[in-house]
Design an enzyme around this catalytic site. Sequence first.
Site, PDB file in Angstrom:
ATOM      1  N   CYS A  45       0.912  -1.144   0.050  1.00 42.40           N
ATOM      2  CA  CYS A  45       0.140   0.072   0.057  1.00 42.40           C
ATOM      3  C   CYS A  45       0.684   1.301  -0.101  1.00 42.40           C
ATOM      4  O   CYS A  45       0.618   2.253  -0.699  1.00 42.40           O
ATOM      5  CB  CYS A  45      -1.067   0.205   1.019  1.00 42.40           C
ATOM      6  SG  CYS A  45      -1.880  -1.227   1.346  1.00 42.40           S
TER       7      CYS A  45
HETATM    8  C1  BEZ Z   1       0.389  -4.430   1.712  1.00 39.34           C
HETATM    9  O1  BEZ Z   1       0.135  -3.340   1.605  1.00 39.34           O
HETATM   10  O2  BEZ Z   1       1.644  -4.676   1.660  1.00 39.34           O
HETATM   11  C2  BEZ Z   1      -0.359  -5.869   2.177  1.00 39.34           C
HETATM   12  C3  BEZ Z   1      -1.541  -5.419   3.170  1.00 39.34           C
HETATM   13  C4  BEZ Z   1      -2.507  -6.567   3.567  1.00 39.34           C
HETATM   14  C5  BEZ Z   1      -1.838  -7.792   3.031  1.00 39.34           C
HETATM   15  C6  BEZ Z   1      -0.708  -7.879   2.621  1.00 39.34           C
HETATM   16  C7  BEZ Z   1       0.089  -6.884   1.877  1.00 39.34           C
END
Ligand code: BEZ
Length: 210
Positions: A45
């Site tokens: 994210c």
């Molecule tokens: C991420 O943004 O890295 C992420 C968020 C939720 C689950 C897995 C990865």
Amino acid sequence: MSLRLGDTAPDFTAESTAGPIHLHAWLGESWGLLFSHPKDFTPVCTTELGAVAALKPEWDRRGVKVLGLSVDSVAEHRAWAGDIEDVTGHALNFPLLADPDRVVAGLYDMIHPNANDTLTVRSVFVIGPDKKIKLTLTYPASTGRNFDELLRVIDSLQRTSAHKVATPADWRPGQPVIVVPSLTDDQAQALFPGFETVKPYLRRTPDPVG
Ligand code: BEZ
């Protein structure tokens, strides 16, 4: 039930990093890109939000207002914003909606219980100036999105809404477009003089946008 292309984008009022947002009023006559991510302070994210911020001139050039969302609070979004700039070199330059009660997530079916029953998946909605849904995409949490592809789709959608054309596989702005099959050859000739007939149902013409 999930939203379908052509449905009216559900309206809502929600808190964001830029204050309360009433979606339809906030969009005005603009196109919109509403995208959710699972959670603040997560690696994929962080890279995505920086990538979207870096593309601000491209969204602006197309008249697109961008709006992110996660189930976290405005305070968490603000605390995370510094990391996004540190990691990507791009400060957040669009609002992030806070949806701790999952109200917007419910309206847009952004919670997929088979993936995670509390977090939003990586949903994308392109909304037209008529407030209709023009595109939906759902990505798994582990895959960061390709926002260049979203710009490409918006370029295609904007041509389709202004001209009677469609765009072929892997099309890029400046490349030939397809005359929509609903036009007769005479109608096509009036709108796109000299169009090329590849097959009776496949007629090509230069990109109408210079
Ligand atoms: C991420 O943004 O890295 C992420 C968020 C939720 C689950 C897995 C990865």
